[in-house]
Design an enzyme around this catalytic site. Structure first.
Site, PDB file in Angstrom:
ATOM      1  N   HIS A 299       0.944  -1.109   0.170  1.00  0.00           N
ATOM      2  CA  HIS A 299       0.119  -0.078  -0.004  1.00  0.00           C
ATOM      3  C   HIS A 299       0.413   1.151   0.269  1.00  0.00           C
ATOM      4  O   HIS A 299       2.165   1.136   0.328  1.00  0.00           O
ATOM      5  CB  HIS A 299      -0.964  -0.215   1.035  1.00  0.00           C
TER       6      HIS A 299
ATOM      7  N   ASP B 166       3.415  -4.391   7.599  1.00  0.00           N
ATOM      8  CA  ASP B 166       2.211  -3.527   7.591  1.00  0.00           C
ATOM      9  C   ASP B 166       1.234  -4.729   8.345  1.00  0.00           C
ATOM     10  O   ASP B 166       1.361  -5.719   7.152  1.00  0.00           O
ATOM     11  CB  ASP B 166       2.510  -3.152   6.587  1.00  0.00           C
TER      12      ASP B 166
ATOM     13  N   GLN C 244      -4.007  -5.339   7.067  1.00  0.00           N
ATOM     14  CA  GLN C 244      -5.189  -6.258   5.981  1.00  0.00           C
ATOM     15  C   GLN C 244      -5.194  -8.262   7.149  1.00  0.00           C
ATOM     16  O   GLN C 244      -6.039  -8.342   6.678  1.00  0.00           O
ATOM     17  CB  GLN C 244      -5.028  -6.464   4.822  1.00  0.00           C
TER      18      GLN C 244
ATOM     19  N   LYS D 255      -9.582  -1.357  10.682  1.00  0.00           N
ATOM     20  CA  LYS D 255     -10.201  -2.429  10.293  1.00  0.00           C
ATOM     21  C   LYS D 255     -10.113  -3.889  11.472  1.00  0.00           C
ATOM     22  O   LYS D 255     -10.010  -5.124  10.066  1.00  0.00           O
ATOM     23  CB  LYS D 255      -8.868  -2.429   9.174  1.00  0.00           C
TER      24      LYS D 255
ATOM     25  N   CYS E 141      -4.549   2.842  -3.699  1.00  0.00           N
ATOM     26  CA  CYS E 141      -3.570   2.661  -2.969  1.00  0.00           C
ATOM     27  C   CYS E 141      -2.500   2.168  -3.395  1.00  0.00           C
ATOM     28  O   CYS E 141      -1.356   1.958  -2.504  1.00  0.00           O
ATOM     29  CB  CYS E 141      -3.718   3.014  -1.361  1.00  0.00           C
TER      30      CYS E 141
HETATM   31  N1  PMP Z   1      -1.301  -1.475   4.528  1.00  0.00           N
HETATM   32  C1  PMP Z   1      -2.230  -1.113   4.089  1.00  0.00           C
HETATM   33  C2  PMP Z   1      -2.001  -3.185   3.779  1.00  0.00           C
HETATM   34  C3  PMP Z   1      -3.402  -0.695   3.696  1.00  0.00           C
HETATM   35  O1  PMP Z   1      -4.883  -1.884   3.318  1.00  0.00           O
HETATM   36  C4  PMP Z   1      -4.220   0.727   4.387  1.00  0.00           C
HETATM   37  C5  PMP Z   1      -5.365   0.889   4.325  1.00  0.00           C
HETATM   38  N2  PMP Z   1      -5.826   0.835   3.304  1.00  0.00           N
HETATM   39  C6  PMP Z   1      -3.177   0.425   4.596  1.00  0.00           C
HETATM   40  C7  PMP Z   1      -1.883   0.728   5.262  1.00  0.00           C
HETATM   41  C8  PMP Z   1      -3.257   2.401   5.687  1.00  0.00           C
HETATM   42  O2  PMP Z   1      -3.615   2.036   6.757  1.00  0.00           O
HETATM   43  P1  PMP Z   1      -4.685   3.620   6.952  1.00  0.00           P
HETATM   44  O3  PMP Z   1      -5.245   4.266   5.958  1.00  0.00           O
HETATM   45  O4  PMP Z   1      -5.934   2.857   8.485  1.00  0.00           O
HETATM   46  O5  PMP Z   1      -3.104   4.429   8.332  1.00  0.00           O
END
Ligand code: PMP
Length: 418
Positions: A135, A212, A215, A238, A376
């Site tokens: 991401h 990270d 997910q 999440k 993203c």
């Molecule tokens: N890493 C991953 C794998 C994500 O899916 C996301 C959110 N789509 C993020 C980071 C960012 O998370 P946040 O918007 O809660 O900061």
């Protein structure tokens, strides 16, 4: 329906009743909420925990002598302990509250690449490896860290199916590798890399390792002490918790290396007109008034997950994903990202000659919420040779019936739009 199926359906109906948002029609059809990789919904238990705090204990934390301040501090620190336990943090770990995964990874990349009292950890000529599956939140902060420190960013590329290979990582690792940052599951494709082995390999090569877990944390048991993981980031929203709340968990010795991102109240030990010294972890990295009710809610979300059990949640969401993937794969002109992804709650696909936004719009007209676009993760989809995708993602409250509605909706969209 057999006995066990009936019992399961009843249990799922009971569970769904804990999520008020699900009990509504959207565009005349029952809401089928399949956008859980973007944000999961919150159960009553989480909302009530936050309300309880706001109704009874709300005050600013740390250093207050009055009762409410002490109670608020207790709730905040209890939440920290609950969440540390939730991710298997050991005695030599600490958890820093952040506003989310993005905030945690920015704090990390900034903290390792900025000189403060000591030198920056990432130095000119060092290398930072990030995977192509990331991401933007686990890519852009490292781009900036490389720029700031004069380090080089190296990308771990996947194979044509979007899978990461350990051999490729081994080829990139070297004496200059300072950081290796990896996702536990790619939000754009649903691919779950063999992160356990990859982190171990990078750690053995002397790199600081970053996971990270945004997910994964809602359905995979992540035992940070058992992983070769120096830092792990995740978000409350999440994992059935509040928005704008997250955490950075790390080995204490590794967190000690971070130059704080936010200087100010609550993170200092003493301050003179011209200088200051910083508090010990975790407060050193938590300058300013934190989101205390958010921390309380995130801890309640962890308890909600543990109450059901992550193995059960994992079995449920991966079965929904498998059902969706099988149905989509059988459709003409539909190509799945990561068709063989295992332990994933995400299915992402492209439709020949039909734009995902149109698919998503027609699904919405039937009450089905999915995400469409580049998620993203622009470099990844470009590298794999795909543009925007349609993504359905599953949570503990989703049903096999909702997956059938998704499949019927996609079939309908393809008929209408082709
Ligand atoms: N890493 C991953 C794998 C994500 O899916 C996301 C959110 N789509 C993020 C980071 C960012 O998370 P946040 O918007 O809660 O900061």
């Amino acid at each position: 329906m057999g006995e066990t199926q009936l019992a399961r359906a009843a249990a799922l109906a009971e569970l769904r009743a804990e999520f008020p948002v699900l009990a509504q029609n959207v565009n005349g059809a029952p809401l089928g909420y399949l956008d859980n990789a973007a944000t999961t919904q919150m159960p009553l238990a989480v909302m009530e925990a936050m309300q309880r705090f706001d109704r009874h204990d709300r005050a600013n934390i740390h250093r207050g002598v009055h009762t409410l301040s002490q109670r608020a501090t207790d709730r905040f620190e209890e939440a920290r302990e609950t969440l540390k336990h939730f991710v298997g943090a050991g005695a030599d770990h600490e958890l820093v509250f952040t506003s989310g995964t993005t905030d945690a990874l920015n704090m990390l990349a900034h903290g390792l690449s900025t000189a403060g009292i000591g030198d920056a950890t990432i130095k000119p000529g060092d290398e930072i490896i990030v995977s192509e599956l990331e991401h933007h939140a686990n890519l852009v902060p490292w781009q900036q860290a490389a720029r700031r420190s004069g380090a080089q960013l190296r990308i771990l590329r996947p194979d044509a199916q979007g899978r990461l290979q350990e051999d490729e990582l081994a080829r990139l690792l070297g004496p200059r590798t300072r950081v290796f940052a990896l996702t536990a599951c790619a939000n754009a494709t649903g691919e779950r890399p063999p992160y356990e082995a990859m982190l171990a390999r990078a750690a053995a090569a002397g790199a600081l390792t970053v996971l990270d877990a945004a997910q994964a944390v809602s359905h995979e048991t992540l035992d940070v002490a058992a992983l070769a993981c120096d830092f792990m980031a995740f978000s409350g929203h999440k994992m059935y918790g509040p928005m704008g709340m997250g955490a950075l968990v790390g080995r204490r010795a590794a967190l000690e290396r971070l130059e704080p991102l936010r200087y100010g109240g609550d993170m200092v030990e003493w301050v003179s007109r011209t200088d200051a010294s910083f508090a010990a972890l975790p407060m050193r990295l938590e300058g300013g008034t934190p989101n205390v009710s958010g921390a309380v809610g995130m801890a309640a979300a962890a308890s909600f997950i543990e109450g059901i059990g992550r193995e059960r949640i994992d079995a449920h969401v991966t079965a929904l994903r498998a059902q969706a993937a099988a149905g989509l794969a059988a459709m003409r002109g539909v190509t799945l990202m990561s068709p063989e992804a295992h332990r994933s709650a995400i299915v992402s696909f492209v439709t020949d000659g039909v734009h995902p936004h149109d698919v998503g719009t027609l699904l919405d007209a039937r009450g089905i919420a999915v995400r469409t676009g580049l998620h993203c993760a622009h470099p990844l989809l470009e590298y794999l040779g795909f543009g925007p995708t349609t993504r359905a993602s599953f949570a503990v409250y989703n049903t096999h019936d909702e997956v059938e509605r998704l499949l019927a909706g996609v079939t309908h969209a393809l008929e209408v739009l082709r």
